[in-house]
Write a protein that holds these residues in place. Structure first.
Motif, PDB file in Angstrom:
ATOM      1  N   THR A   3       0.833  -1.206   0.000  1.00  0.00           N
ATOM      2  CA  THR A   3       0.000   0.000   0.000  1.00  0.00           C
ATOM      3  C   THR A   3       0.864   1.250   0.000  1.00  0.00           C
ATOM      4  O   THR A   3       0.594   2.199  -0.756  1.00  0.00           O
ATOM      5  CB  THR A   3      -0.930  -0.002   1.233  1.00  0.00           C
ATOM      6  OG1 THR A   3      -1.676  -1.214   1.254  1.00  0.00           O
ATOM      7  CG2 THR A   3      -1.871   1.177   1.190  1.00  0.00           C
ATOM      8  N   PHE A   4       1.907   1.255   0.799  1.00  0.00           N
ATOM      9  CA  PHE A   4       2.809   2.398   0.853  1.00  0.00           C
ATOM     10  C   PHE A   4       3.482   2.631  -0.496  1.00  0.00           C
ATOM     11  O   PHE A   4       3.569   3.774  -0.978  1.00  0.00           O
ATOM     12  CB  PHE A   4       3.864   2.168   1.944  1.00  0.00           C
ATOM     13  CG  PHE A   4       4.867   3.271   2.054  1.00  0.00           C
ATOM     14  CD1 PHE A   4       4.501   4.520   2.522  1.00  0.00           C
ATOM     15  CD2 PHE A   4       6.184   3.051   1.665  1.00  0.00           C
ATOM     16  CE1 PHE A   4       5.432   5.545   2.617  1.00  0.00           C
ATOM     17  CE2 PHE A   4       7.114   4.066   1.763  1.00  0.00           C
ATOM     18  CZ  PHE A   4       6.740   5.315   2.234  1.00  0.00           C
ATOM     19  N   LEU A   5       3.935   1.556  -1.143  1.00  0.00           N
ATOM     20  CA  LEU A   5       4.585   1.685  -2.449  1.00  0.00           C
ATOM     21  C   LEU A   5       3.615   2.154  -3.524  1.00  0.00           C
ATOM     22  O   LEU A   5       3.988   2.935  -4.400  1.00  0.00           O
ATOM     23  CB  LEU A   5       5.244   0.364  -2.844  1.00  0.00           C
ATOM     24  CG  LEU A   5       6.489  -0.018  -2.057  1.00  0.00           C
ATOM     25  CD1 LEU A   5       6.957  -1.412  -2.440  1.00  0.00           C
ATOM     26  CD2 LEU A   5       7.590   0.997  -2.242  1.00  0.00           C
ATOM     27  N   VAL A   6       2.373   1.694  -3.451  1.00  0.00           N
ATOM     28  CA  VAL A   6       1.366   2.131  -4.427  1.00  0.00           C
ATOM     29  C   VAL A   6       1.087   3.622  -4.254  1.00  0.00           C
ATOM     30  O   VAL A   6       0.962   4.359  -5.242  1.00  0.00           O
ATOM     31  CB  VAL A   6       0.079   1.290  -4.309  1.00  0.00           C
ATOM     32  CG1 VAL A   6      -1.055   1.904  -5.107  1.00  0.00           C
ATOM     33  CG2 VAL A   6       0.349  -0.132  -4.752  1.00  0.00           C
ATOM     34  N   ALA A  64       9.470   6.518 -10.574  1.00  0.00           N
ATOM     35  CA  ALA A  64       8.297   5.655 -10.736  1.00  0.00           C
ATOM     36  C   ALA A  64       8.712   4.250 -11.179  1.00  0.00           C
ATOM     37  O   ALA A  64       8.171   3.248 -10.688  1.00  0.00           O
ATOM     38  CB  ALA A  64       7.322   6.269 -11.744  1.00  0.00           C
ATOM     39  N   ILE A  65       9.687   4.165 -12.067  1.00  0.00           N
ATOM     40  CA  ILE A  65      10.163   2.852 -12.515  1.00  0.00           C
ATOM     41  C   ILE A  65      10.804   2.085 -11.360  1.00  0.00           C
ATOM     42  O   ILE A  65      10.595   0.872 -11.214  1.00  0.00           O
ATOM     43  CB  ILE A  65      11.135   3.012 -13.701  1.00  0.00           C
ATOM     44  CG1 ILE A  65      10.354   3.466 -14.938  1.00  0.00           C
ATOM     45  CG2 ILE A  65      11.884   1.717 -13.985  1.00  0.00           C
ATOM     46  CD1 ILE A  65      11.230   3.887 -16.098  1.00  0.00           C
ATOM     47  N   LEU A  66      11.569   2.774 -10.535  1.00  0.00           N
ATOM     48  CA  LEU A  66      12.179   2.116  -9.371  1.00  0.00           C
ATOM     49  C   LEU A  66      11.108   1.604  -8.401  1.00  0.00           C
ATOM     50  O   LEU A  66      11.233   0.510  -7.850  1.00  0.00           O
ATOM     51  CB  LEU A  66      13.123   3.069  -8.654  1.00  0.00           C
ATOM     52  CG  LEU A  66      14.427   3.383  -9.389  1.00  0.00           C
ATOM     53  CD1 LEU A  66      15.218   4.446  -8.624  1.00  0.00           C
ATOM     54  CD2 LEU A  66      15.245   2.124  -9.566  1.00  0.00           C
ATOM     55  N   ILE A  67      10.056   2.382  -8.205  1.00  0.00           N
ATOM     56  CA  ILE A  67       8.972   1.952  -7.317  1.00  0.00           C
ATOM     57  C   ILE A  67       8.274   0.723  -7.898  1.00  0.00           C
ATOM     58  O   ILE A  67       7.945  -0.225  -7.159  1.00  0.00           O
ATOM     59  CB  ILE A  67       7.983   3.103  -7.067  1.00  0.00           C
ATOM     60  CG1 ILE A  67       8.677   4.219  -6.273  1.00  0.00           C
ATOM     61  CG2 ILE A  67       6.746   2.608  -6.329  1.00  0.00           C
ATOM     62  CD1 ILE A  67       7.863   5.492  -6.161  1.00  0.00           C
ATOM     63  N   ILE A  68       8.075   0.713  -9.216  1.00  0.00           N
ATOM     64  CA  ILE A  68       7.461  -0.456  -9.849  1.00  0.00           C
ATOM     65  C   ILE A  68       8.344  -1.682  -9.676  1.00  0.00           C
ATOM     66  O   ILE A  68       7.854  -2.787  -9.388  1.00  0.00           O
ATOM     67  CB  ILE A  68       7.174  -0.180 -11.343  1.00  0.00           C
ATOM     68  CG1 ILE A  68       6.027   0.830 -11.473  1.00  0.00           C
ATOM     69  CG2 ILE A  68       6.831  -1.459 -12.097  1.00  0.00           C
ATOM     70  CD1 ILE A  68       5.803   1.348 -12.865  1.00  0.00           C
ATOM     71  N   ALA A  69       9.662  -1.486  -9.821  1.00  0.00           N
ATOM     72  CA  ALA A  69      10.592  -2.617  -9.623  1.00  0.00           C
ATOM     73  C   ALA A  69      10.512  -3.126  -8.182  1.00  0.00           C
ATOM     74  O   ALA A  69      10.540  -4.343  -7.953  1.00  0.00           O
ATOM     75  CB  ALA A  69      12.008  -2.186  -9.964  1.00  0.00           C
ATOM     76  N   LEU A  70      10.400  -2.201  -7.225  1.00  0.00           N
ATOM     77  CA  LEU A  70      10.248  -2.622  -5.822  1.00  0.00           C
ATOM     78  C   LEU A  70       8.945  -3.383  -5.616  1.00  0.00           C
ATOM     79  O   LEU A  70       8.924  -4.396  -4.901  1.00  0.00           O
ATOM     80  CB  LEU A  70      10.282  -1.407  -4.902  1.00  0.00           C
ATOM     81  CG  LEU A  70      11.654  -0.797  -4.617  1.00  0.00           C
ATOM     82  CD1 LEU A  70      11.502   0.496  -3.850  1.00  0.00           C
ATOM     83  CD2 LEU A  70      12.501  -1.784  -3.843  1.00  0.00           C
ATOM     84  N   LEU A  71       7.867  -2.909  -6.228  1.00  0.00           N
ATOM     85  CA  LEU A  71       6.594  -3.619  -6.109  1.00  0.00           C
ATOM     86  C   LEU A  71       6.688  -5.028  -6.688  1.00  0.00           C
ATOM     87  O   LEU A  71       6.160  -5.981  -6.098  1.00  0.00           O
ATOM     88  CB  LEU A  71       5.485  -2.830  -6.831  1.00  0.00           C
ATOM     89  CG  LEU A  71       4.830  -1.725  -6.055  1.00  0.00           C
ATOM     90  CD1 LEU A  71       3.947  -0.870  -6.958  1.00  0.00           C
ATOM     91  CD2 LEU A  71       4.015  -2.287  -4.901  1.00  0.00           C
ATOM     92  N   LEU A  72       7.346  -5.149  -7.817  1.00  0.00           N
ATOM     93  CA  LEU A  72       7.501  -6.478  -8.417  1.00  0.00           C
ATOM     94  C   LEU A  72       8.397  -7.358  -7.547  1.00  0.00           C
ATOM     95  O   LEU A  72       8.151  -8.568  -7.435  1.00  0.00           O
ATOM     96  CB  LEU A  72       8.081  -6.353  -9.828  1.00  0.00           C
ATOM     97  CG  LEU A  72       7.135  -5.788 -10.874  1.00  0.00           C
ATOM     98  CD1 LEU A  72       7.878  -5.542 -12.187  1.00  0.00           C
ATOM     99  CD2 LEU A  72       5.947  -6.685 -11.087  1.00  0.00           C
ATOM    100  N   GLY A  73       9.414  -6.781  -6.948  1.00  0.00           N
ATOM    101  CA  GLY A  73      10.288  -7.537  -6.066  1.00  0.00           C
ATOM    102  C   GLY A  73       9.601  -8.021  -4.818  1.00  0.00           C
ATOM    103  O   GLY A  73       9.824  -9.134  -4.336  1.00  0.00           O
ATOM    104  N   VAL A  74       8.736  -7.188  -4.272  1.00  0.00           N
ATOM    105  CA  VAL A  74       8.005  -7.549  -3.058  1.00  0.00           C
ATOM    106  C   VAL A  74       6.935  -8.596  -3.375  1.00  0.00           C
ATOM    107  O   VAL A  74       6.654  -9.472  -2.564  1.00  0.00           O
ATOM    108  CB  VAL A  74       7.361  -6.281  -2.428  1.00  0.00           C
ATOM    109  CG1 VAL A  74       6.397  -6.647  -1.328  1.00  0.00           C
ATOM    110  CG2 VAL A  74       8.454  -5.369  -1.896  1.00  0.00           C
ATOM    111  N   ALA A  75       6.358  -8.541  -4.568  1.00  0.00           N
ATOM    112  CA  ALA A  75       5.261  -9.448  -4.933  1.00  0.00           C
ATOM    113  C   ALA A  75       5.740 -10.874  -5.149  1.00  0.00           C
ATOM    114  O   ALA A  75       4.948 -11.809  -5.020  1.00  0.00           O
ATOM    115  CB  ALA A  75       4.567  -8.941  -6.179  1.00  0.00           C
ATOM    116  N   THR A  76       7.010 -11.061  -5.479  1.00  0.00           N
ATOM    117  CA  THR A  76       7.461 -12.441  -5.771  1.00  0.00           C
ATOM    118  C   THR A  76       8.045 -13.118  -4.567  1.00  0.00           C
ATOM    119  O   THR A  76       8.326 -12.659  -3.563  1.00  0.00           O
ATOM    120  CB  THR A  76       8.523 -12.445  -6.889  1.00  0.00           C
ATOM    121  OG1 THR A  76       9.606 -11.599  -6.504  1.00  0.00           O
ATOM    122  CG2 THR A  76       7.914 -11.993  -8.172  1.00  0.00           C
TER     123      THR A  76
END
Length: 76
Positions: A3-6, A64-76
């Motif tokens: 939620t924080f990353l979003v 924004a790209i770095l945040i998306i990469a973090l979201l993808l990293g956290v999701a896996t």
């Protein structure tokens, strides 16, 4: 954490949009000034504002790209 990353991603995307609009407005104003005054030998104040706004856009897009990469990293 997600939620924080979003929330950060939405804020970064808003800043991308804001800097894009500022750059386009500066571009339109600089074109209008150039048409009215003629040829310019060096960069005008509006052209410098346009460059500054576009560099800000690139910075916010990278964030924004770095945040998306973090979201993808956290999701896996």
């Amino acid at each position: 954490m997600n939620t924080f990353l979003v929330i950060l991603l939405i804020a970064a995307m808003a800043m991308v949009l804001l800097s894009l609009v500022r750059g386009v407005v500066a571009f339109l104003q600089s074109t209008k000034v150039d048409l009215e005054t003629g040829e310019q030998q060096d960069a005008t104040e509006m052209q410098l504002k346009q460059n500054k706004a576009m560099m800000a856009r690139v910075k916010w897009q990278a964030i924004a790209i770095l945040i998306i990469a973090l979201l993808l990293g956290v999701a896996t």
